[in-house]
Motif scaffolding. Structure first.
Motif, PDB file in Angstrom:
ATOM      1  N   HIS B  60      -4.988  12.078 -13.326  1.00  0.00           N
ATOM      2  CA  HIS B  60      -3.806  12.041 -12.716  1.00  0.00           C
ATOM      3  C   HIS B  60      -3.779  11.665 -11.297  1.00  0.00           C
ATOM      4  CE1 HIS B  60      -3.759  16.301 -13.038  1.00  0.00           C
ATOM      5  NE2 HIS B  60      -2.887  16.215 -11.943  1.00  0.00           N
ATOM      6  N   LEU B  61      -4.660  12.282 -10.562  1.00  0.00           N
ATOM      7  CA  LEU B  61      -4.655  11.955  -9.095  1.00  0.00           C
ATOM      8  C   LEU B  61      -5.156  10.528  -8.870  1.00  0.00           C
ATOM      9  CD1 LEU B  61      -5.864  15.697  -8.189  1.00  0.00           C
ATOM     10  CD2 LEU B  61      -3.651  14.636  -8.073  1.00  0.00           C
ATOM     11  N   PHE B  62      -5.102   9.483  -9.558  1.00  0.00           N
ATOM     12  CA  PHE B  62      -5.222   8.224  -9.099  1.00  0.00           C
ATOM     13  C   PHE B  62      -3.968   7.540  -9.230  1.00  0.00           C
ATOM     14  CE2 PHE B  62      -9.655   9.403  -9.673  1.00  0.00           C
ATOM     15  CZ  PHE B  62     -10.316   9.032  -8.460  1.00  0.00           C
ATOM     16  N   GLY B  63      -3.562   6.462  -8.664  1.00  0.00           N
ATOM     17  CA  GLY B  63      -2.419   5.997  -8.696  1.00  0.00           C
ATOM     18  C   GLY B  63      -2.704   4.440  -8.983  1.00  0.00           C
ATOM     19  N   ASN B  64      -1.634   3.488  -9.504  1.00  0.00           N
ATOM     20  CA  ASN B  64      -1.796   2.159  -9.594  1.00  0.00           C
ATOM     21  C   ASN B  64      -0.882   1.443  -8.415  1.00  0.00           C
ATOM     22  OD1 ASN B  64      -3.479   0.408 -11.484  1.00  0.00           O
ATOM     23  ND2 ASN B  64      -2.745   2.000 -12.688  1.00  0.00           N
ATOM     24  N   ILE B  65      -1.343   0.494  -7.769  1.00  0.00           N
ATOM     25  CA  ILE B  65      -0.726  -0.190  -6.864  1.00  0.00           C
ATOM     26  C   ILE B  65      -0.678  -1.790  -6.977  1.00  0.00           C
ATOM     27  CG2 ILE B  65      -2.413   0.045  -5.113  1.00  0.00           C
ATOM     28  CD1 ILE B  65      -0.234   0.321  -2.955  1.00  0.00           C
ATOM     29  N   PRO B  66       0.438  -2.250  -6.980  1.00  0.00           N
ATOM     30  CA  PRO B  66       0.379  -3.879  -6.821  1.00  0.00           C
ATOM     31  C   PRO B  66       0.303  -4.258  -5.460  1.00  0.00           C
ATOM     32  CG  PRO B  66       2.664  -3.059  -7.402  1.00  0.00           C
ATOM     33  CD  PRO B  66       1.871  -1.863  -7.117  1.00  0.00           C
ATOM     34  N   CYS B  67      -0.887  -4.509  -5.258  1.00  0.00           N
ATOM     35  CA  CYS B  67      -1.434  -4.607  -3.486  1.00  0.00           C
ATOM     36  C   CYS B  67      -1.017  -5.939  -3.089  1.00  0.00           C
ATOM     37  CB  CYS B  67      -2.738  -4.305  -3.437  1.00  0.00           C
ATOM     38  SG  CYS B  67      -3.693  -4.335  -1.890  1.00  0.00           S
ATOM     39  N   ALA B  68      -0.196  -5.983  -2.054  1.00  0.00           N
ATOM     40  CA  ALA B  68       0.192  -7.069  -1.346  1.00  0.00           C
ATOM     41  C   ALA B  68      -0.982  -7.731  -0.368  1.00  0.00           C
ATOM     42  CB  ALA B  68       1.413  -6.867  -0.427  1.00  0.00           C
ATOM     43  N   TYR B  76      -5.684   3.560  -6.683  1.00  0.00           N
ATOM     44  CA  TYR B  76      -6.056   4.190  -5.109  1.00  0.00           C
ATOM     45  C   TYR B  76      -5.921   5.688  -5.222  1.00  0.00           C
ATOM     46  CZ  TYR B  76      -1.228   5.448  -5.268  1.00  0.00           C
ATOM     47  OH  TYR B  76       0.326   5.957  -5.542  1.00  0.00           O
ATOM     48  N   ARG B  78      -5.019   9.253  -5.111  1.00  0.00           N
ATOM     49  CA  ARG B  78      -3.765  10.202  -4.543  1.00  0.00           C
ATOM     50  C   ARG B  78      -4.263  11.437  -4.001  1.00  0.00           C
ATOM     51  NH1 ARG B  78       0.634  11.202  -8.091  1.00  0.00           N
ATOM     52  NH2 ARG B  78       1.721  11.263  -6.304  1.00  0.00           N
ATOM     53  N   ILE B  81      -5.025  11.154  -0.015  1.00  0.00           N
ATOM     54  CA  ILE B  81      -3.906  10.196   0.417  1.00  0.00           C
ATOM     55  C   ILE B  81      -3.496  10.697   2.078  1.00  0.00           C
ATOM     56  CG2 ILE B  81      -1.985  10.928  -0.592  1.00  0.00           C
ATOM     57  CD1 ILE B  81      -1.633   7.793  -0.769  1.00  0.00           C
ATOM     58  N   MET B  82      -3.376  12.107   2.159  1.00  0.00           N
ATOM     59  CA  MET B  82      -2.982  12.456   3.474  1.00  0.00           C
ATOM     60  C   MET B  82      -3.753  12.230   4.714  1.00  0.00           C
ATOM     61  SD  MET B  82       0.032  13.467   2.862  1.00  0.00           S
ATOM     62  CE  MET B  82       0.748  14.503   4.273  1.00  0.00           C
ATOM     63  N   ARG B  85      -5.271   6.094   2.974  1.00  0.00           N
ATOM     64  CA  ARG B  85      -5.384   5.845   1.510  1.00  0.00           C
ATOM     65  C   ARG B  85      -6.687   5.022   1.251  1.00  0.00           C
ATOM     66  NH1 ARG B  85      -0.460   2.218   0.058  1.00  0.00           N
ATOM     67  NH2 ARG B  85      -1.626   0.897   1.401  1.00  0.00           N
ATOM     68  N   MET B  87      -8.423   2.661  -1.021  1.00  0.00           N
ATOM     69  CA  MET B  87      -7.733   1.684  -1.971  1.00  0.00           C
ATOM     70  C   MET B  87      -9.198   0.995  -2.564  1.00  0.00           C
ATOM     71  SD  MET B  87      -4.848   0.837  -1.598  1.00  0.00           S
ATOM     72  CE  MET B  87      -3.827  -1.152  -0.914  1.00  0.00           C
TER      73      MET B  87
END
Ligand SMILES: [Zn+2]
Ligand SMILES: [Zn+2]
Ligand SMILES: [Zn+2]
Ligand SMILES: [Zn+2]
Lengths: 226, 457
Positions: B60-68, B76, B78, B81-82, B85, B87
């Motif tokens: 749950h410390l990974f996220g999904n991103i629709p990457c532009a 990516y 999470r 990320i501070m 990021r 990717m």
């Protein structure tokens, strides 16, 4: 499921209601959701700022500037700019933690229905980012917000390229300050979507373009009232 | 080999040596880029995904991103990320500092103070560990022993040997406090302090003070890592931090741990004689640690619910041994800190002129802590953020609802360690106010007494 903000595990309570209907996708824990306070109390009907006495001075000034009729019918914002919202938005937008946007989904949809139910056949237009910003961030937060809404979205605005803007002379820049281009005319009512309403200048630039090209009315729907 | 070392040092700005960068942090100059090795950002195994920067494996410390950027949908990290990021579509870039030689400084210690006998003993052992290139050494020193001063001679020897040194700590407050003291002690040596939001960001100096988070950006570059407050939050909670510290070290390295309250894992290794270590049971001023007293109040929760200062606390406040001392009250939660402040102000008006609360989310915390230090505030109500790293010369300490789970043994020992810090007032009263004794309280008192015994009292 873990809370998107504090990562604590969320324990879904099972009762008769959610046993029969699929449970709502809760992405934030109870403790964090208590900090997601929406704007309540008397607000300026025009811009959603907390205000006891009707339309606020800023909005009156806009009205004057547009000679009696503001290009925005009204702005509706969901959240006040509390330190919690500020922190979540900063991590979502600037750190690029895309998933955090889902924290806002439920409320953003709920208040859309309440605020814009009287608008018929609206089209949602998210405020675009410049290409460089978009590449840097990986996503456009306003597009994510627009995707939560149950109406058609059209990407008819683009940003004027930074470079071109710089090449113009000062006079040219002042007369054509508008940072947006319109790719396509729309004849429906438009609801512009942005993350924050601060002074409302950017949104009015976009609204002005739409109105001038024949759009009957433009509303703005923003996550936060700065 | 010698020649290559020479080249790297002359062609590559120091800020790139021993770094692990994201694609977005990489400079454009191809002459610099060629010193970097591309690493995969995220490893996908059959049953798990691993971030190659922070070693995060928690789904749950990974996220999904629709990457532009790549027009794909991908993951990516999470967790880290501070620090920018990570990717799936962007490489990590590593520039190993393994072969780089640093400056050799001759007697660069400009500190003129004197170590106590106990400090000198520990200092000698640190020097020895560094000279011999011993891989680990732990200093278990009581709160107020003067640990920083014990490091000076070791750092001096390290710098003479041309070593790169990092003093790492989980807490930004501690970094901020250490920076001027270390710089003062080594005036000719450039020292940089790195923490989230620090002015300096480069991380190019030979001697660096940094939060353990910042070490996520380093790659095989430190000969010596000194970890101060190793038991502090979030280090022991977040395995990616010890992962980062380990990767920031050269293959051959010396790690020095400093702690007043080692956690179980370290204590076990000490007990089994698997970890070279030394004790410093004496405070620098030579007085024993004040021992907390436990006070029970069966109506504690009731009083707090009714927004009343517990009777027993009021009574104690009126009968303090030394009413000139400032008072620190530790509470378990932010909401209690704020609430208590409001009604305590009204109900103790005669006793305290200025009552203020402070907590981690308080924007004015630095200002308030300074006001307390200047004695402009006489009662400060705080959460555990003040449990360590800050020193006030003359305070009494109350832990309110000491049975709460946030007050574990280490926290209680640290809190008790706030009292009696100066030679002018080497004692202080410490009260654990509770409505039921916990093991943490009992163990905290026992370990304080043990340390005093070890110190010859
Ligand atoms: Zn949460
Ligand atoms: Zn208004
Ligand atoms: Zn990571
Ligand atoms: Zn991508």
């Amino acid at each position: 499921m873990h809370c998107l903000w504090c990562h604590e595990e969320i324990l879904q309570e099972i009762n008769w209601i959610n046993l029969l209907s699929p449970p709502k996708q809760t992405r934030i824990c109870y403790r964090c959701s208590e900090q997601l306070i929406v704007i309540s109390g008397n607000r300026c009907p025009q811009c959603s700022r907390l205000n006891e006495r009707g339309i606020c001075n800023d909005c009156l000034r806009w009205k004057e500037l547009f000679e009696g009729e503001d290009v925005i019918t009204f702005n509706y914002s969901v959240f006040p700019y509390t330190s919690f919202i500020k922190e979540v938005v900063a991590k979502w937008k600037y750190r690029g933690d895309y998933e955090l946007g889902f924290i806002f989904r439920e409320k953003f949809l709920q208040f859309f229905k309440e605020a814009f139910q009287s608008v018929s056949d609206p089209i949602v237009v998210p405020i675009p980012l410049s290409k460089e910003r978009l590449f840097e961030r990986g996503f456009n937060q306003t597009e994510m917000l627009a995707s939560f809404l149950p109406v058609e979205t059209q990407h008819v605005l683009t940003r004027v390229q930074g470079e071109k803007q710089a090449k113009k002379t000062r006079v040219e820049r002042i007369s054509s300050e508008n940072p947006f281009n319109l790719k396509k005319k729309l004849n429906n009512s438009v609801i512009l979507v942005d993350d924050i309403y601060t002074t409302g200048t950017t949104l009015r630039h976009a609204a002005k373009l739409l109105r001038e090209s024949g759009c009957p009315d433009v509303y703005t729907y923003t996550l936060v009232r700065g | 080999m010698e020649k290559q070392v020479y080249q790297i040092q002359h062609l590559l700005p120091k800020s790139y040596i021993g770094k692990l960068l994201l694609e977005s942090e990489l400079p454009e100059d191809p002459n610099i880029i060629k010193h970097f090795t591309k690493l995969p950002p995220i490893k996908k195994e059959l049953f798990q995904v691993i971030c190659q920067r922070c070693n995060n494996k928690t789904p749950h410390l990974f996220g999904n991103i629709p990457c532009a950027k790549c027009n794909g949908n991908h993951i990516y990290c999470r967790n880290c990320i501070m620090m920018g990021r990570v990717m799936e579509c962007e490489y990590l870039y590593a520039c190993s500092g393994e072969e780089v030689k640093w400056t050799s400084y001759n007697s660069c210690l400009t500190w003129e103070g004197e170590l106590t006998k106990a400090q000198q003993h520990a200092s000698n052992q640190i020097v020895d560990a560094i000279q011999k290139g011993q891989s680990e050494f732990l200093v278990w020193a009581v709160c107020g022993a003067g640990k920083t001063e014990m490091l000076f001679e070791g750092i001096e020897v390290g710098l003479k040997l041309g070593k790169r040194i990092c003093i790492a700590t989980p807490r930004a407050d501690v970094v901020r406090e250490l920076k001027p003291r270390i710089q003062e002690a080594f005036q000719e040596v450039p020292v940089q302090a790195l923490y989230g939001g620090s002015e300096e960001k480069e991380g190019s100096s030979q001697l660096i003070i940094a939060t353990t988070h910042q070490l996520l950006r380093f790659y095989r570059t430190f000969d010596i890592v000194i970890i101060d407050e190793i038991d502090a939050f979030p280090y022991h909670h977040d395995p990616s931090l010890s992962f980062a510290v380990n990767r920031a070290k050269k293959t051959k390295h010396t790690t020095i741990y400093l702690t007043a309250t080692p956690r179980k894992d370290l204590r076990l290794r000490i007990a089994l004689n698997k970890l070279p270590h030394t004790f410093v049971p004496l405070r620098y001023h030579g007085h024993p640690l004040p021992v907390p007293t436990l006070q029970i109040s069966y109506s504690l929760q009731k009083a707090l619910n009714e927004k009343k200062v517990p009777q027993i606390l009021l009574h104690w406040m009126k009968n303090r041994q030394n009413p000139n001392r400032q008072l620190l009250i530790f509470v378990p939660t932010i909401s209690l800190a704020d609430e208590l402040t409001t009604y305590l102000k009204e109900q103790t008006e005669v006793l305290f002129k200025k009552v203020v609360s402070v907590h981690a989310e308080d924007e004015d915390r630095v200002v308030k802590i300074n006001q307390f230090r200047q004695r402009e505030i006489d009662l400060l109500i705080t959460t555990t953020i003040l449990e360590r790293g800050v020193t006030f010369p003359s305070v009494d300490v109350i832990v309110l609802d000491a049975g709460h789970e946030v007050f574990d043994e280490a926290a209680l020992v640290q809190i008790a360690g706030r009292a009696g810090r100066s030679a002018d007032d080497p004692t202080g009263e410490i009260v654990f106010l509770h409505d039921g004794k916990t093991t943490a309280m009992v163990n905290a008192v026992r370990s304080i007494k043990q340390m005093n015994k070890r110190g010859g009292f």
